[in-house]
Design an enzyme around this catalytic site. Structure first.
Site, PDB file in Angstrom:
ATOM      1  N   GLU A   1     -75.849 -15.707 -29.160  1.00 56.67           N
ATOM      2  CA  GLU A   1     -74.555 -15.041 -29.490  1.00 56.67           C
ATOM      3  C   GLU A   1     -74.240 -15.103 -30.984  1.00 56.67           C
ATOM      4  O   GLU A   1     -73.583 -14.183 -31.446  1.00 56.67           O
ATOM      5  CB  GLU A   1     -73.447 -15.679 -28.658  1.00 56.67           C
TER       6      GLU A   1
ATOM      7  N   ASP B   1     -82.213 -16.921 -25.405  1.00 55.19           N
ATOM      8  CA  ASP B   1     -80.928 -17.407 -24.909  1.00 55.19           C
ATOM      9  C   ASP B   1     -80.099 -17.908 -26.096  1.00 55.19           C
ATOM     10  O   ASP B   1     -80.608 -18.025 -27.208  1.00 55.19           O
ATOM     11  CB  ASP B   1     -81.223 -18.537 -23.913  1.00 55.19           C
TER      12      ASP B   1
ATOM     13  N   ASP C   1     -74.202 -17.110 -17.616  1.00 57.97           N
ATOM     14  CA  ASP C   1     -73.945 -18.269 -16.751  1.00 57.97           C
ATOM     15  C   ASP C   1     -72.823 -18.022 -15.751  1.00 57.97           C
ATOM     16  O   ASP C   1     -71.675 -18.438 -15.944  1.00 57.97           O
ATOM     17  CB  ASP C   1     -73.614 -19.484 -17.610  1.00 57.97           C
TER      18      ASP C   1
HETATM   19  C1  GLC Z   1     -77.812 -21.417 -21.085  1.00 62.23           C
HETATM   20  C2  GLC Z   1     -78.423 -20.223 -20.369  1.00 62.23           C
HETATM   21  C3  GLC Z   1     -79.087 -20.666 -19.100  1.00 62.23           C
HETATM   22  C4  GLC Z   1     -80.134 -21.723 -19.436  1.00 62.23           C
HETATM   23  C5  GLC Z   1     -79.497 -22.903 -20.172  1.00 62.23           C
HETATM   24  C6  GLC Z   1     -80.531 -23.913 -20.648  1.00 62.23           C
HETATM   25  O1  GLC Z   1     -76.774 -21.940 -20.345  1.00 62.23           O
HETATM   26  O2  GLC Z   1     -77.493 -19.212 -20.124  1.00 62.23           O
HETATM   27  O3  GLC Z   1     -79.657 -19.563 -18.442  1.00 62.23           O
HETATM   28  O4  GLC Z   1     -80.733 -22.193 -18.258  1.00 62.23           O
HETATM   29  O5  GLC Z   1     -78.797 -22.421 -21.302  1.00 62.23           O
HETATM   30  O6  GLC Z   1     -81.474 -23.349 -21.467  1.00 62.23           O
END
Ligand code: GLC
Length: 800
Positions: free
Chosen positions: A410, A407, A485
């Site tokens: 980017e 995650d 998200d």
């Molecule tokens: C980001 C991710 C989400 C995750 C969060 C905490 O917002 O996109 O899926 O739960 O981070 O790690």
């Protein structure tokens, strides 16, 4: 940009007339009087690569997107010239290159029709600030032309009239039309006069596409640096364009383990261990199938990657094993930011080895993410990727984690403008040192690749499983992905549908959304409708931010729980069907979901459809996208389709009302299809499959169906231990013939098929298997239209 004001035109520079031409096997170079060079590479009869330089020298030819396994070779390549053009001819294409200014036009070699032509063609603007050029291309839109693709853009399928930017961006709670978001896939398909082609602009700098937005008849694309470097891919079938793009940028390196196609449950965050166990037990207690449980960032010690919170997870190895004993695979999140902490071994090691990204003048790239101030590994450095891959040894080999979720890659940075690294950050880029302007869009891809390498190494002999949020073209070789998200709204259900279709159209089929929505909370109805859509997405996971309440299948009362169970059960029954579709994707690049235009481009009704899609080859699905609905209108593609629930046959080619109260959704099966099903299991491998169900949908005429199976995990299938059954159905007024051809060395556990005949227009009086009459009473089961027979038949002949 940049295209149409007078002032802006002044910055534009153009190639002048061609002064020399050179042919080196399949690489043709055209040099202009002002030092520009166009290099055309004939990769295949239907794929031409166009590459331009304005300085007479090309950069090192390096791409993260193009796979070394891409097919090459052509049947014909001829170059001729007349007064005005150089003419390149292959067996599929004719490409004219203007001697005056390098402008190109491309024709279908068969009927000589125009497919695509330059308007201004290649032009550029010098970049004072960064050096090099802003590189630009403009093409004339053909009458009635439509455009599709471009990755995860949260917009309607047809892109005509819109402009887009490609810059991988953390986009919490994005909405319809937010642009750019998490992924950069600079590939689109175009369609006009029933013919389709595609363009893949392989340039990792911030890039833009304009589909007749700025000017009504012009489609253009440009990037803030690098080369004008694009692939032209001809169909004329759009499905061939997508298959060829996927061949170029890569198919998944292996089949996913079958369990990864099961249902996954996630939340930010399930902790401590007792909470995780409570959730998994509830699934088993309520008999809702589930294969995977996720640990979000709170499982770590202070959000330090590769650590565990001793307080919440005192003995992860034991827990992971106990979960595994109950059929749950544990998947953990790993982000790129490494906490600055001299007592933290991963940080210390990264620092000692000089693996973190640095700013232009030397300081480290420091940024805030969940753990606080962090440094970030430079995943574009192969040594860093190897180091990173090896960090997974303990998690995977020792603790038994089965998948890793990447995650924030980017890369996301908190509390800074642009939400990412500044442009001056330096990257290795596999030896092609560059700034973040060039490496930004591939950073997440290279992180996922390194993670994949680790998982592959330490999961062996099982298959790896990775999920990523950021991606560039080609990332599908290594990992699955989700759409980031989103929000718990009805519009987001529609957006999830569009994004999944668009990703499949963009070569990346292993995709799903946060079911129910990540931000905010769905009501039960929205959640149920979203599950209905989600079971048709290759990656099927509920995830939510957790701060707005629970989002498990039982969180909305028993009515909803029952609907959710019913649909997840359908997912598990359809696993052999989905696995077969995945195999066709991994093997041939055929997308798992097909937007209607991809399914039937000849039917103009499909060009602007959004909600309906084909799942695999034979199932048509369409979500209910609003509250309190008892059905909807939808377009049924041409041909005859069986209503999945009632077996009623409908004739396609029109928009029709379809009933779908809360516990139903519009699902149709193409006539002639043979749909394989497994019994309902609580997780993959819970049961030994002792019978394969074949739902046969009668058709007067012919249809072919396939079923691919293997050991569900491991690599034996690569050595030929798979089972591929091809069924050829031929229906006549008073008989139905099904021929089976089997290949591969894998022996399935079941010995029989349970053949369920739908829509058979006659009463069976005689059955022959391989030309031997079998007493009908010996085959039937619960009524006349279900037969149990050996899986070994070559020809099944059912007669009135
Ligand atoms: C980001 C991710 C989400 C995750 C969060 C905490 O917002 O996109 O899926 O739960 O981070 O790690």
């Amino acid at each position: 940009m940049i295209l149409n004001t007078e002032l802006e035109y002044k910055g534009n520079l153009f190639p002048s007339k061609i002064v020399s031409y050179e042919k080196n096997l399949n690489v043709l170079s055209f040099t202009t009087a002002n030092g520009a060079i166009l290099q055309v590479t004939v990769r295949r009869d239907s794929i031409l690569r166009f590459r331009f330089t304005t300085t007479g020298i090309f950069e090192n030819d390096f791409s993260y997107a193009i796979t070394k396994y891409a097919s090459r070779g052509y049947n014909l390549l001829e170059v001729s010239e007349n007064e005005d053009y150089y003419i390149i001819t292959t067996s599929k294409l004719i490409c004219n290159i203007s001697k005056l200014d390098l402008r190109t036009s491309i024709y279908d070699a068969k009927d000589k029709s125009l497919i695509c032509e330059d308007e201004l063609g290649f032009h550029w603007e010098e970049s004072y600030e960064h050096g090099g050029n802003v590189v630009k291309m403009s093409k004339t839109a053909q009458p009635g032309e439509s455009y599709y693709g471009l990755g995860d853009k949260p917009v309607d399928n047809n892109l005509k009239g819109k402009r887009f930017e490609n810059w991988v961006t953390d986009s919490y709670a994005y909405g319809r039309d937010t642009d750019p978001i998490y992924k950069t896939i600079p590939f689109y398909t175009a369609l006009h006069n029933k013919k389709s082609y595609g363009i893949f602009f392989d340039n990792t700098f911030r890039s833009f596409f304009d589909f007749c937005h700025e000017r009504r008849n012009i489609t253009s694309f440009w990037a803030q640096g690098g080369e004008m470097n694009y692939y032209f891919i001809y169909g004329p079938e759009m499905s061939d364009v997508v298959v060829n793009y996927t061949d170029l940028t890569g198919k998944p390196h292996e089949m996913p383990a079958l369990w990864t196609l099961g249902y996954h449950q996630c939340k930010w965050s399930y902790y401590p261990e007792s909470n995780v166990k409570e959730i998994t037990s509830k699934f088993r207690e309520l008999q809702i199938p589930c294969d995977a449980i996720y640990l979000d960032i709170d499982y770590m010690e202070g959000f330090r990657c590769f650590t565990w919170s001793e307080e919440y997870f005192p003995n992860p190895k034991r827990m992971v094993k106990e979960l595994a004993d109950d059929g749950f695979k544990t998947i953990v999140i790993i982000d790129p930011g490494i906490k600055i902490d001299m007592d933290y071994s991963v940080f210390k090691e990264g620092l000692d080895k000089d693996y973190f990204c640095k700013r232009a003048d030397g300081p480290y790239m420091k940024g805030k993410v969940w753990p606080g101030e962090c440094y970030f590994p430079d995943f574009t450095n192969p040594d860093v990727r190897e180091w990173w891959a090896n960090l997974f040894q303990e998690l995977v080999e020792d603790i038994g984690v089965k998948g890793v979720w990447n995650d924030m890659n980017e890369p996301a940075v908190m509390d800074v403008p642009g939400k990412t690294f500044p442009n001056d950050v330096r990257h290795d880029y596999d030896g092609n040192h560059c700034s973040h302007r060039k490496a930004h869009n591939v950073y997440g891809m290279q992180m996922a690749r390194a993670t994949y390498q680790g998982l592959k190494k330490f999961s062996y002999p099982k298959r790896p499983f990775v999920i990523t949020r950021a991606a560039y073209s080609g990332t599908q070789r290594y990992t699955s992905s989700w759409t980031g998200d989103n929000i718990a709204t009805w519009d987001h259900l529609t957006i999830a549908n569009l994004q999944a279709q668009r990703m499949c159209m963009s070569g990346f089929s292993f995709i799903g959304s946060d079911i129910g929505g990540f931000a905010e909370q769905p009501n039960g109805e929205l959640y149920a409708r979203w599950i209905q859509l989600g079971i048709f997405h290759p990656f099927c996971r509920t995830h939510s931010s957790g701060d707005h309440g629970d989002q498990e299948p039982w969180a909305f009362g028993t009515t909803i729980t029952d609907v959710v169970r019913k649909f997840i059960e359908i997912r598990y029954q359809l696993l052999p069907y989905l696995y077969t579709a995945f195999w066709r994707y991994a093997e041939e690049g055929i997308p798992i979901l097909k937007s209607l235009v991809l399914y039937d481009q000849a039917d103009p009704q499909t060009h602007y459809r959004n909600d309906e899609f084909i799942f695999g080859e034979k199932i048509l699905a369409c979500p209910i996208t609003g509250p309190n609905q008892k059905g909807r209108r939808m377009y049924i593609p041409l041909g005859k389709w069986y209503n999945f629930w009632s077996d009623e046959v409908v004739e396609g080619g029109t928009e029709q009302w379809v009933d779908a109260d809360l516990d139903f959704m519009p699902i149709f099966v193409k006539e002639g299809a043979i749909i394989p099903k497994y019994p309902i299991q609580q997780y993959v491998g819970e049961k030994t499959i002792d019978e394969l169900i074949l739902d046969v949908y009668y058709k007067e005429g012919k249809e072919t169906s396939e079923v691919y199976e293997d050991a569900t995990d491991g690599y034996d299938y690569i050595k030929g231990r798979y089972s591929l059954r091809t069924f050829k159905l031929n229906g006549k007024k008073k008989e139905l013939i099904i021929q089976q051809h089997k290949s591969g060395k894998f022996i399935t556990t079941y010995k029989t098929f349970k053949v369920s005949l739908h829509g058979l227009p006659f009463k069976i009086s005689k059955v022959e298997i391989d030309n031997v009459i079998i007493p009908f009473k010996d085959l039937k089961l619960n009524g006349d239209n279900t037969l149990v027979l050996t899986k070994e038949f070559t020809e099944l002949h059912i007669m009135a």
